[in-house]
Design a protein around this motif. Structure first.
Motif, mmCIF file in Angstrom:
data_model
loop_
_atom_site.group_PDB
_atom_site.id
_atom_site.type_symbol
_atom_site.label_atom_id
_atom_site.label_comp_id
_atom_site.label_asym_id
_atom_site.label_seq_id
_atom_site.Cartn_x
_atom_site.Cartn_y
_atom_site.Cartn_z
ATOM 1 N N ASP A 1 -16.707 -18.243 4.123
ATOM 2 C CA ASP A 1 -16.860 -16.822 3.812
ATOM 3 C C ASP A 1 -16.340 -16.497 2.416
ATOM 4 O O ASP A 1 -16.909 -15.668 1.704
ATOM 5 C CB ASP A 1 -16.102 -15.970 4.839
ATOM 6 N N VAL B 1 -19.898 -10.684 2.493
ATOM 7 C CA VAL B 1 -19.775 -11.767 3.472
ATOM 8 C C VAL B 1 -20.838 -11.596 4.544
ATOM 9 O O VAL B 1 -20.982 -10.533 5.131
ATOM 10 C CB VAL B 1 -18.379 -11.768 4.123
ATOM 11 N N LYS C 1 -22.361 -12.881 8.098
ATOM 12 C CA LYS C 1 -21.903 -13.603 9.313
ATOM 13 C C LYS C 1 -23.035 -14.397 9.919
ATOM 14 O O LYS C 1 -24.167 -14.000 9.864
ATOM 15 C CB LYS C 1 -21.371 -12.596 10.328
#
Ligand code: ARG
Length: 256
Positions: free
Chosen positions: A244, A254, A256
């Motif tokens: 990340d 960032v 996911k």
């Protein structure tokens, strides 16, 4: 006196042997070299800053982090994109990390790691080009691509297109700038980075939707024992936040 001397000698030997043992251990753990191939005209994934031989970019940071995880010394080699898979198969490199999309054809030729980045292709045209609004308008037009890429593959499916293959993406974009072609087909994050940071914004723009959802993977020799280790290292870096951090460094937010 002699006894004391013998005792001292014995102690010295014990200490020396202990030292040796430690030394042996260290030698056994000395990092092995991980020979990595890449084609560095693909910012922000791999590039060399002007006048520098240093390899920079998301992929380069990622493979160095993986090397650390595996206690291996990463050595990066610069080669043509279409030379990477042959180099793996010839045993000249242990792996390639080059924004390489995972495709069924490549998976037949080499092992590919778990995906580490989600990408796609876009069309880039001259800033003043009002005629081309998407890939559907590229029939019979000139398209520049990097040789051996999924962009080249996509271009070859455009009816009647005159596809020009180049070794580097520097040449691909230059051809568009010089109006040698009408368009470029290339990975979206690379086109965006080029427009945001390079001279690209003066002469180029992205048109149409993102085509062909693709994910990048690291490629290794078929059935290499290293593939598992690379996947494990990737997972560990995702778990410990390092992935990340690198993602944020190169792509801002960032994901996911
Ligand atoms: N993602 C595309 C492919 O796999 C392009 C990769 C080009 N990479 C590079 N380092 N030049 O074909």
């Amino acid at each position: 006196m002699k006894k004391v001397f013998m005792l001292l000698m014995a102690m010295v030997m014990v200490v020396m042997m202990a030292g040796c043992g430690g030394g042996e251990k260290k030698a056994a753990q000395a990092p092995k070299v991980l020979k990595v191939g890449t084609e560095p005209t693909f910012a922000p994934f791999e590039f060399q800053k002007e006048g520098s031989k240093e390899f920079d970019g998301f992929d380069m940071d990622l493979i160095r982090a993986i090397g650390k995880q595996l206690n291996m010394k990463v050595e990066i080699l610069n080669m043509g994109f279409d030379a990477l898979i042959p180099a793996i198969n010839a045993g000249n490199i242990d792996l390639a990390i080059a924004g390489m999309s995972i495709t069924p054809d490549r998976q037949k030729a080499v092992d590919m790691s778990d995906p580490y980045y989600v990408s796609g292709l876009v069309v880039v045209v001259g800033k003043d080009n009002a005629a081309v609004k998407s890939v559907n308008d590229l029939g019979n037009k000139g398209i520049a691509v990097q040789i051996g890429t999924t962009g080249a593959e996509r271009a070859s499916k455009v009816p009647g297109a005159k596809v020009k293959n180049f070794n580097t993406n520097a040449e691909v974009f230059l051809e568009l700038k010089n109006k040698g072609v009408d368009a470029v087909i290339i990975d979206k994050p690379v086109a965006e980075y080029f427009l945001a940071t390079g001279g690209g914004k003066d002469f180029a723009k992205i048109v149409g939707d993102t085509m062909e959802a693709e994910s990048y993977g690291i490629s290794l020799k078929k059935n290499s024992p290293l593939t598992k280790e690379i996947n494990k290292a990737l997972l560990d870096l995702k778990k410990n936040g390092e992935y990340d951090k690198l993602y944020a460094k190169w792509f801002g937010a960032v994901k996911k």
